[in-house]
Motif scaffolding. Structure first.
Motif, PDB file in Angstrom:
ATOM      1  N   LEU A 145       0.894  -1.174   0.048  1.00 34.74           N
ATOM      2  CA  LEU A 145      -0.039  -0.089  -0.068  1.00 34.74           C
ATOM      3  C   LEU A 145       0.857   1.120  -0.009  1.00 34.74           C
ATOM      4  N   LEU A 146       2.001   1.236   0.718  1.00 40.04           N
ATOM      5  CA  LEU A 146       2.765   2.477   0.851  1.00 40.04           C
ATOM      6  C   LEU A 146       4.162   2.367   0.375  1.00 40.04           C
ATOM      7  N   SER A 201       0.935   2.906  -6.008  1.00 41.23           N
ATOM      8  CA  SER A 201       0.502   4.198  -6.930  1.00 41.23           C
ATOM      9  C   SER A 201      -0.837   3.734  -7.693  1.00 41.23           C
ATOM     10  N   ALA A 202      -1.142   2.359  -7.854  1.00 41.83           N
ATOM     11  CA  ALA A 202      -2.350   2.025  -8.387  1.00 41.83           C
ATOM     12  C   ALA A 202      -3.536   1.897  -7.611  1.00 41.83           C
ATOM     13  N   ILE A 203      -3.244   1.701  -6.264  1.00 39.93           N
ATOM     14  CA  ILE A 203      -3.935   1.698  -5.106  1.00 39.93           C
ATOM     15  C   ILE A 203      -4.382   3.107  -4.922  1.00 39.93           C
ATOM     16  N   GLY A 204      -3.579   3.952  -4.674  1.00 36.98           N
ATOM     17  CA  GLY A 204      -3.501   5.515  -4.588  1.00 36.98           C
ATOM     18  C   GLY A 204      -3.743   6.032  -3.221  1.00 36.98           C
ATOM     19  N   LEU A 205      -3.398   4.960  -2.248  1.00 32.25           N
ATOM     20  CA  LEU A 205      -3.537   5.854  -0.948  1.00 32.25           C
ATOM     21  C   LEU A 205      -2.342   6.550  -0.597  1.00 32.25           C
ATOM     22  N   VAL A 206      -1.079   6.115  -1.084  1.00 30.78           N
ATOM     23  CA  VAL A 206       0.296   6.632  -0.873  1.00 30.78           C
ATOM     24  C   VAL A 206       0.125   7.990  -1.348  1.00 30.78           C
TER      25      VAL A 206
END
Lengths: 56, 607
Positions: free
Chosen positions: B538-539, B546-551
């Motif tokens: 995630l981080l 970057s695909a998940i976007g949380l970071v």
């Protein structure tokens, strides 16, 4: 050697063949080495497994 | 559907499906699964046992996904073949197989989570493992489905959506009514198709390039044609390891190949739930020993071939690919005719304009072996020197590694082989998908539903299993449909294998060999392995994060918390999570009360 100048990649190429060959030798050497018996416990386990599979 | 699918294709595919169905039907009438062999007190032939295991192990993800990655990164991926045989076959069968079989039978465990739960006398461990399988295995199933789908798109020229729908329907038709039973002869039939396809593919590729050494040598001589973006990551050519080091972007490729691909997948196979349960269905240690040779040769062919062919496809396209045209941007080696070329297309007769890369909106530049030069005009009518030549495979695959194997098969090989290869992929996908969905079903029905409700009843549990399988299938299709980014097949596979390794491996190995491993140790180890892996994805790991976007939300736009520290964003979580999980198992186990002696004697009887 074999057109692959990098020793690490050559080692991987030959290593794949070597480890497969070792596996073949292992299987041949050990083909009758281990005990081959089906215990009551093994059979009970298999009957339960078969029930689950059949129902699914 | 499409003109590319002829009536002969349809008949051959139908023939394959009918043969598979017939073998399955034959199986229903008699001994069919490994459990049936065991109940009957008979032994499955070692070839049947090994090929069936191998067909479950190897999927379209290995053939299309990792083959494509080899087309991009080169023959360093052969280390994964080496580790797959050494760890996935030799170590797994010779060291882990018998203890797993014995422990499973002593404790009456029928699923991997149940094995862990029974060993550690913990409902929590079993539920934890079952939940992880249900939530994350669809990621791996999606990789397998995408692998098959991209080939169907290339071979038959249908849209991705149509191909995925077809693939999903075939999968549903296969796994829901009967394929789940893992009929060993069906698996073996599928394994044999895979062997035939790979042997021909390997022979064709080497012979079309003049033999083993000339093929490798040509690929070696193409090292200066590595695309600049890959060169910047440390790519030194398709027959060389990436540059090793730490602290600069030029070492990224080494860390990607070694940690994510070789370690993640190579070690992760030991803790694959659908493979571990196979050991419990084996009759005896002797059967395991006898399966090792066939298993090793099978894996050598199944993963060695796509990695070699993927790499060598660069040489094939450079020698035989369709001629591309463009204008030289930079000469690389004039003696060899190697140049960096801005690709062009004919906009009107005699006029040429640059091809724009849709991803970057800039002119497409590709390395090329120049074959000819001629005078031409650009779109404005100004004179230019137009060159024609051939490029490495990734150019023909339009920069998509997942397309390299499909494009090579459809371009280089005879059309009839494309059909055989499709059947090979179908076989590889079905044998893997059936065991994946079986594992998802039992994880939910047996490990979650029965454990959480405390009602081990057959009828509702079986219904829950079926519902879970349908949900798992829908999840997989949704993931395949929505995520098609660069080498997603290999990445999804690596993520799932890495998660399984970090979460399960210490508790599994500790449970087999270490009497002192405790329930608290196992739970803590699994929690640390999973949470560190997920946090890293995630981080830290830039592609996934970057695909998940949380970071980006946390850091205000960066793709990794460690974006300013080179190499960290490409290191796979397994390198951090697995040692931490192992350490946690040891420390917590030593500090907590051991299991009672009676239970340990049941797990590890003296005789």
């Amino acid at each position: 050697m074999l057109g692959i100048p990098d020793p690490m990649v050559l080692a991987a190429f030959l290593g794949c063949i070597a480890v497969a060959a070792i596996s073949v030798i292992y299987g041949l050497v050990r083909r009758n080495a281990a005990v081959d018996e089906v215990t009551r416990e093994d059979r009970a386990w298999a009957i339960e497994e078969k029930k689950v599979e059949d129902e699914l | 559907m499409n003109a590319n699918l002829t009536w002969i294709d349809s008949i051959v595919i139908l023939g394959y499906l009918l043969t598979t169905g017939y073998l399955g039907w034959l199986g229903y009438r008699g001994t069919r699964t490994a459990a049936d062999f065991l109940v009957g007190g008979r032994s499955a032939h070692p070839v049947v046992m090994a090929v069936s295991y191998g067909a479950t192990f190897i999927s379209t993800a290995a053939i299309v996904g990792f083959g494509g990655v080899a087309g991009m990164f080169g023959m360093s991926l052969l280390w994964l073949t080496f580790v797959n045989i050494l760890v996935g076959i030799l170590l797994a069968f010779a060291v882990l197989g018998e203890p797993t079989r014995r422990l499973g039978h002593h404790l009456g465990a029928h699923t991997f989570p149940e094995l862990l739960g029974a060993r550690y006398q913990s409902k929590g461990v079993q539920v934890f493992a079952g939940a992880l399988i249900f939530l994350f295995m669809p990621l791996y199933s999606a990789a397998v489905m995408t692998g098959g789908t991209v080939f169907v798109v290339a071979q038959f020229g249908v849209d991705f959506e149509v191909a995925l729908l077809l693939f999903a329907l075939i999968t549903a038709a296969y796994v829901i009514p009967g394929g789940l039973k893992a009929v060993m002869y069906t698996d073996t039939f599928q394994g044999l198709i895979m062997i035939l396809a790979m042997v021909y593919l390997l022979w064709f590729t080497y012979s079309s390039l003049g033999g083993v050494t000339p093929a490798h040598q040509y690929l070696t001589d193409m090292a200066d044609l590595v695309p600049p973006t890959l060169k910047a990551m440390g790519h030194q050519g398709w027959t060389a390891m990436p540059v090793f080091g730490w602290g600069a972007p030029g070492y990224d490729l080494w860390w990607t190949v070694i940690t994510a691909i070789i370690l993640g997948v190579g070690i992760g196979v030991l803790a694959q739930p659908q493979l571990v349960v196979r050991f419990m269905t084996v009759r005896s240690r002797r059967e395991l020993d006898r399966a090792v040779p066939i298993g090793a040769v099978f894996i050598l062919l199944m993963v060695g071939t796509p990695y070699l062919v993927g790499s060598l496809s660069n040489a094939w396209f450079a020698q035989h690919g369709a001629l591309l045209k463009g204008q030289v941007v930079k000469e690389i080696d004039t003696a060899k005719g190697h140049a960096l070329v801005g690709l062009m297309k004919e906009s009107s007769p005699g006029r040429w304009e640059p091809i724009i890369n849709p991803k970057t909106s800039k002119p497409t530049v590709a390395p090329m072996v120049v074959a000819g030069r001629e005078a031409a005009q650009d779109a404005a009518g100004l004179p230019l020197e137009l060159v024609s030549g051939r490029s490495p495979a990734v150019v023909y695959a339009k920069g998509e590694p997942d397309q390299i194997i499909p494009v090579f098969i459809t371009t280089a090989l005879p059309r009839w082989f494309g059909l055989v290869f499709f059947l090979c992929l179908l076989a590889a996908a079905m044998s893997t998908l059936s065991s994946q969905f079986h594992t998802i079903g039992t994880a939910v029905g047996r490990d979650l539903y029965e454990r959480l409700t405390g009602k081990p009843g057959r009828e509702p549990s079986v219904l829950v299993m079926r519902i879970a399988i349908v949900i798992g299938l829908l999840m997989s299709v949704t993931i395949s449909y929505n995520v098609r980014e660069e080498y997603v097949i290999a990445r999804f596979t690596a993520i799932f294998f890495g998660l399984c390794a970090a979460t399960f491996l210490p508790a599994y190995i500790g449970g087999l060999f270490w009497r002192r491993a405790t329930r608290a140790g196992a739970l803590a180890s699994m929690t640390v392995g999973l949470s560190v892996s997920l946090s890293w994805l995630l981080l830290i790991k830039a592609k996934e994060a970057s695909a998940i976007g949380l970071v980006q939300w946390v850091t205000g736009g960066k793709t990794s918390l460690l974006a300013d520290y080179p190499n960290w964003p490409v290191v796979d979580p397994i390198v951090i999570a697995l040692p931490l999980a192992l350490l946690t198992l040891v420390l917590v186990s030593v500090l907590t009360r051991p299991a009672d002696t009676r239970h340990l004697n049941l797990c590890f009887p003296k005789t």
